[in-house]
Design an enzyme around this catalytic site. Sequence first.
Site: not given
Ligand code: PEP
Ligand code: MG
Length: 925
Positions: A27, A98, A107, A109, A342, A463, A569, A626, A772, A776-777, A842, A862
Site C-alpha cells: 500500500k 492503516r 482484511g 490487519m 495494488r 494407491h 503401469r 513398465r 526414469s 514415489n518409491d 515418472c 522430461y
Molecule cells: C514411483 O515409485 O515413483 C513410481 C512411479 O512407481 P509406483 O508409484 O507405481 O510405485
Molecule cells: Mg515405484
Amino acid sequence: MSLKRIYSFGGGRAEGGPGLRERLGGKGAGLVEMTRIGLPVPPGFVITTDTCALYLKSGSAALRRTLGRDLAGAVKRLERVAGRRFGDAADPLLVSVRSGAARSMPGMMETILNLGLNDRSVLGLAARSGNRRFAFDAYRRFLCAYGSVVLGLPRPPLEQPLEEVKQRLRTKRDTDVPARDMEEICRRLHAEIRETAGRPVPQDPERQLWEAIEAVFRSWMAEKSVTYRRVERITGLEGTAVNVVQMVFGNLGETSGTGVCFTRDPNTGVRTLYGDVLMNAQGEDVVAGVRTPMTLGGMKSRMPTVYRQLDRVRGLLERHYRDMQDLEFTIESSRLYMLQCRTGKRSSHAAFRIARDLAAEGLITRREAVARVGTGDIERLFYPVIDPEVPRRDLETRRLASGIGAVPGAAVGEVVLSAQEAETAARAGRPVILVRRETSPEDVAGMHVAQGILTATGGKTSHAAVVARGWGKTCVVGCETLSIEPDGGAIRLGERVIRKGERLTLDGTEGVVYEGSIPLVRPDLPEAYHEVMAWADGLRRLGVRANVDTPYDARKAIEMGAQGIGLCRTEHMFFDSADRRMAIREMILADDAETRERALARLLPFQRQDFEGIFEAMRGRPVTIRLIDPPLHEFLPQDPEEQRRLAARLRVPAETVARRVAMLHETNPMLGHRGCRLSLGYPEILEMQVRAIVEAAAAVKRRGVKVEPEIMHPLVMDPKEYALLAERTRTVAERVLKEQGLRIAYRVGTMIEVPRAALLAGPIGRLADFFSFGTNDLTQMTMALSRDDSGRFLPDYVDDRRLGILKEDPFQSLDQEGVGQLILWAIERGRAAHPGLKIGICGEHGGDPDSVRFCHRAGMDYVSCSPYRLPIARLAAAQAALAEVRPARGRAAASHRARKPAGNGRIRRRVTRRQRGRRHPVAQA
Ligand code: PEP
Ligand code: MG
C-alpha cells in the site's frame, strides 16, 4: 547514517523510489508511486516494515526513542502540505492509519479512520464542513475503531449504540441517522470504552497517533494474520508498514462517496472498469455492505467527469505497473482521490485472459505473460468445483469430516463400499463415491467408474491418490474419522452414520466430506489459455509426458499436451475385466511353469491389444512401458468368501487359494517380492509382457503408424540385476522381431527408485538406454516414510505449529535437500558413464511445479505425470526456463548436444536433427 524509517509523499513530491516495496509494504509503495506519477493522492507518510520488526522485538520505549524525531518531522511536513494542524480546534488535520504488508493480506490487519478528532475538534470539523451530522459520524467511526483496534475491545458492543438508534428510527441506513443521534452515540461510546477498557480514548492527537501505530504493528502478530501467512505460505517478511494519510471524506453528502475497483474484470479478465461506489460513505462501509453500492456504470452517468478521471487513472496505472490493478478511491465533493493501488487478485480465467491481452496490447512480452500465470490457476481451470454461489454457512452445516485433499475438484455421488457395487451402480447410471479403508489394485475398476474416492488411510501418494490423480478424479484420503461398519452396510464419519446409497459431496481441493449433494460447476477453458500455453511450450526445454495405462487416457494425454508416455503401469491392465482378473489369478495360483504359461497365454492378447491401442494413439511418440511391479498378493482376494468363490471358478480346493494367499503374505511387501524381482523369479511373466509389447509395436507399425517403445524395469538396485533383465528383455524382443520379420527401434531402461540404484547409477547407466526416476518409491525408501501409512504423522512434520521439520509433504513436492541429492548424483554418474542417457521422472512429483523446476535445473529430458497435471508441468517447465539466466547460444547448443538420447542409431540421428533445427528447442520427450 541512521536507517530512514519514514517516507513522506504529497504536495507533488514523494520520497523513496521503486524497489522499496519490501520496506514500504504494497500500500505504501503504491501511494508513493501514484504520487510520483502525478495522480491525485492525499498527502501522508509511510513508516517502514522494519520499524514494525523493531517494535515487536524491542517494545514501545525503543520504538519511541528511535522514531520520535522522525515522526514529529513527518507530521510537521504533512501539516504544511495539508495546510491544517493536528489537534486544531477550528480546522483539524485528520488522518487514516492503516496497515500494509509487502504481500497483500486482505482484511487481515487494521485500519483507523478520522484520527485526530477529539471532543473539541469535532466541533471545528462540524463548523468548517457545515455538516454536524458528518462530523459526529466521523467521530463515531473513530471511537469505534480506536476502541476495538487500539484498546482491544470486542466490536459488537461498540456497534450496538448505532444499531439501537437505527432500530428506533426503523431504518437500515446509517445516513438516515441525524446529527443529534450521532452525538448521543458518541457520548455512549465514550462511556462504554471508559468502562470496559478502564481508560478513555485520549484527547491528544499525538498520543492517539502513537497508540494507533503500535496497534497496527501488533496486528501483524494477531492470530488471524499469523494463520493467513501460514496458509498462504507467506514467509520472510519483517512486519507491516503503517500508512498515515490525510483524510479525504466520502461521507460529506451526495456528491461524495467511496469505491473500490479493478482495472479489468477480475472474473473474466475483460478490459473494463469493474467495481462499486457507495455515495455518502467512508471506506469501511463498502466492505461492510451496509447499503447497496452503485456500479461504476451508474457512476458514469451520474458523475461523468469523475468517471473519466478514474478511467484516465486506470490507463496510467496499467501502463505504469503493466498489470491489472485493484484500486481504492474516494470522491470528496466531486473530486477524485486515489487511496490505494495494488496488483489485483483474479480468477484463473481472468489470469489467462489478462496475461494474453496485456501481451497483445504491448504492455508486457509473451515471456512475461507466461511468467504471469500461476500453476495453481491451471489446476483450478480443470476441475469441477463446488458452486461458489453456495453460501459458506450451508457448507459448514453439512460438513461431516476432513482428510487429506489428494486430488482437487469436487464430486457428488451415492456411497458404495466395494468396487463391485461401484460398477453395478455406474452401469445403472448412478454416480458413486467409492468409500474404502484403503484401495488396492483390485479396486481399480470400481475407482474408474466412481465420481470420487474417499479412504480412511493413506497419503498423497497412496494407491488411491495415485490412481485417482491419473484419472483426474476427486479424491480425499487419510480421513481418520471414517470407519466402515462391520456389517458393510454403512460408514461412520465421526458420530454420523451414512448408509450405503446415501449421497456425499467430496471436496478434494480442501479435503472435506459434506453430507448430501451440493451443486458443482465446471468452468469452460478460456480461449486465452490455449494461446498462453502455446507460448509456454515454445519456451520450455523440458519435455512432458504422461503416466497413462489405456488408449483412452493416451488420447486424453495428447489433448493435454503430452509428448509421450513416461509410465504405463502394466499391472493396472490386469484388472480391467473379470477375464483378465481370472487369468492373472490363475497364473499366480499355478503350481508349475506349464500352468503358469497357459494362464499367461490368456493374458497376452489382452496386453497386446492395450499396447496396440496406446501405440496407435501416441502416433510415433515415445511410450515407456513398465513391466509388472506390485507384489503378487495384491492380485488375490483377501476376503475368505471371495477366495472361496475364486476356488470354485478355478475348480481347485478352497484351501489351495487360502494357502497361496498365506504363502504370498509379506510383512513388508513394499520391500518384498515385487518389481523386477518378479520378472526374475517368474521369467514367463517378463517373456509374456515383452512379447506383447513388441508384437503390438509390430502390428501398429504394419498399419503405417510409427512406434517408439521403451521397456522399463521397476525396482532395480544393482547393475548385475539390471544386466540380466536387459539381456532377457532383448533376447525376447529380438526373437519376436525376427518372427515378425521387422526391425523396430526400441529402448530398454530402468526406473531409479531404490537409493542403491541411484548410488550405483554409473554402472547401471552404462548398460541402460534410459533412467526414469520413480520418486514415489525413492522418497519412501530414502526417507523411510511409508507411502501408505505416513499420513498419520507426516502432517505434524510439515505443520510449523507442531513439529515443522519438513517444509512440504515430500510425497507431494520433491524433497530436494535429500532425495534430490540422490537424483543429482545419479544424473551426474549416469551421464558420465553414458553421455546419451535419456533421463526423466515418472513419480507423482512430475506434476508438481516446484519439483518440475528442480527437474529442469537437474538437466532431465522430461517429466511425466498424470494427464490432468500436464498443463501444470508444461507451464512450470516454461517458467523454469524463463527463470534461468540464458547461457550464450553456442554453449547452450553444445550442452544440449551432449545430452542427446542414446538407444539405437536411428532414434539418435532423428532427435539430433530436430534439436538442431530449432532456435529454442523444446526437449524431445
Ligand atoms: C514411483 O515409485 O515413483 C513410481 C512411479 O512407481 P509406483 O508409484 O507405481 O510405485
Ligand atoms: Mg515405484
